[in-house]
Design an enzyme around this catalytic site. Structure first.
Site, PDB file in Angstrom:
ATOM      1  CB  THR A 243      -6.087   7.168   9.357  1.00 26.35           C
ATOM      2  OG1 THR A 243      -7.212   6.200   7.933  1.00 26.35           O
ATOM      3  CG2 THR A 243      -7.081   7.217  10.206  1.00 26.35           C
TER       4      THR A 243
ATOM      5  CG  ASP B 228      -2.048  -0.973   1.670  1.00 26.54           C
ATOM      6  OD1 ASP B 228      -2.078  -1.548  -0.063  1.00 26.54           O
ATOM      7  OD2 ASP B 228      -2.538  -1.431   2.044  1.00 26.54           O
TER       8      ASP B 228
ATOM      9  CB  SER C 241     -15.744   6.895   8.352  1.00 25.43           C
ATOM     10  OG  SER C 241     -15.131   5.642   8.244  1.00 25.43           O
TER      11      SER C 241
END
EC number: 1.3.8.10
Length: 414
Positions: free
Chosen positions: A158, A124, A164
């Protein structure tokens, strides 16, 4: 293209996740059916399976219990070229496609989800450079992951107030001459404390919303980069999730990934691939728990015979196996579409992530139930798998968010 990368006796030469070229005989070659593997893939998976059973599985309990980073596995992966799985061959990487790497993650996830997560997060951390970096940026960083390098990466998006809702991030990057100055904070960053190279998202122009976010490459040792504490977690304890702080951190303008203002688009593109890797890991966890539960039912005797002969147990095992197989097939469809750059790839990938992670949670819970008191005990390992499965329902987007995205994509395709 350079010569093939070797995994011991196995030679592979393929096109990477980003290549538009096709080869007639490669590890990444697509077949007519989703289940048929190339000979190279079969050999690779046999090697990974043996590695997982012999080298990774025996350390899984200790890694979980002691929150130990899997250094041994990292070094083995480096020797085999698995720490640069998606890096194109021309930059010294292995050049796997999404489907092949997903299968690798599943196999490792069967025995140790922490180790699978470490490898997943490694891929990632490179994704945005591979997918969106300029040729100069790729040349600057990607070759550093070849030649048995143990350099680690992390994907830093994040924040405490932006999980979210990633558009709520507060990290800022202000251009000053030929540099950007970054200030802000990240949290829950997988591989964060061990990462040597980070891909970091920050707003360059908050007034533009999604079109004001950009992506940068930041190296360990850069003044202003501060590594915070590692979180104490429910599961996958061997792979750290860390705080990162940026205090007047300067990065050269050449470390901007792609174009300024396109960071959110890059983030969404990377997440569409991250989710199928998460799904693959989830299938591995579920498969590992299923296999342990099945073995236990053959060995555990009650009422004068193995409990495998009891109808309620047979029903549970049948449901578990069916769900795992269905999840695996959905993941394979998603990775195949993503490799083909089919526009349905992100949609099916989101479905696969949701279904596979829910399956992992259910199957591991049922494995504990099938094994009874033994399942609750550490030495039998399914309790660990149950704790690990929970994270797959949360990271790369909670399953509530992925369901919402899937629903909107289906109902409002424009």
């Amino acid at each position: 293209m350079k010569g093939p990368i070797k995994f011991n006796a196995l030679s592979l030469q393929g096109r990477s996740v980003m290549s538009n070229q096709s080869n007639d005989t490669t590890i990444t070659q697509r077949r007519d059916t989703m289940n048929e593997l190339t000979e190279e893939q079969k050999l690779l998976m046999e090697m990974v399976r043996n590695l997982a059973v012999r080298e990774i599985a025996p350390r899984a309990i200790e890694i979980d219990e002691n929150h130990s980073f899997p250094v041994h596995a990292r070094d083995l992966f480096a020797d085999l070229g698995l720490l640069s799985p998606l890096v194109p061959v021309e930059y010294g990487g292995t050049g796997m496609d999404i489907t092949t790497f997903a299968m690798v993650l599943e196999e490792i996830g069967k025995v140790c989800a922490s180790t699978a997560l470490m490898l997943l997060a490694q891929a990632d951390g490179m994704l945005s450079i591979i997918l969106d970096g300029s040729p100069a940026l790729k040349e600057k960083y990607l070759p550093r992951f070849g030649e048995k390098s143990t350099l680690m990466t992390a994907f830093a998006a994040t924040e405490p107030g932006a999980g979210s809702d990633l558009l709520a991030m507060k990290t800022r990057a202000v251009k000053k001459g030929d540099k950007y100055v970054i200030n802000g904070q990240k949290c829950f960053i997988t591989n964060g404390s061990v990462a040597d190279i980070l891909t970091v998202w920050a707003y360059t122009d908050p007034s533009k919303g999604a079109k004001g976010m950009s992506t940068f490459v930041v190296e360990r040792g850069t003044p202003g980069l501060i590594y915070g504490h590692n979180e104490k977690k429910m599961g996958m304890r061997g792979c750290p999730n860390s705080e990162l702080f940026f205090e007047d951190l300067e990065v050269p303008a050449e470390n901007l990934v792609g174009e300024e203002g396109k960071g959110f688009a890059y983030l969404m593109g990377a997440l569409s691939i991250n989710r199928v890797f998460c799904a693959s890991q989830a299938v591995g966890i579920a498969q590992g728990a299923l296999e342990r539960a099945m073995q236990h039912t053959r060995e555990r005797e009650q009422f004068g015979k193995p409990i495998a002969h009891l109808t309620p147990i047979q029903f549970m095992i049948a449901d578990m196996a069916t769900e795992v197989e269905a999840a695996r097939l959905l993941v394979r469809k998603a990775t195949t579409l993503l490799d083909a750059k089919d526009k349905r790839g992100p949609l099916i990938g989101g479905m696969a992530k949701t279904f596979a992670s829910d399956t992992a949670m259910k199957v591991t819970t049922d494995a504990v139930q099938v094994m009874g008191g033994s399942g609750y005990m550490q030495e039998y390992q399914v309790e660990r798998m149950m704790r690990e499965a929970k994270l797959t329902q949360i990271y790369t987007g909670t399953n509530q968010i992925t369901r919402m995205v899937t629903g909107r994509s289906l109902l409002f395709p424009s």
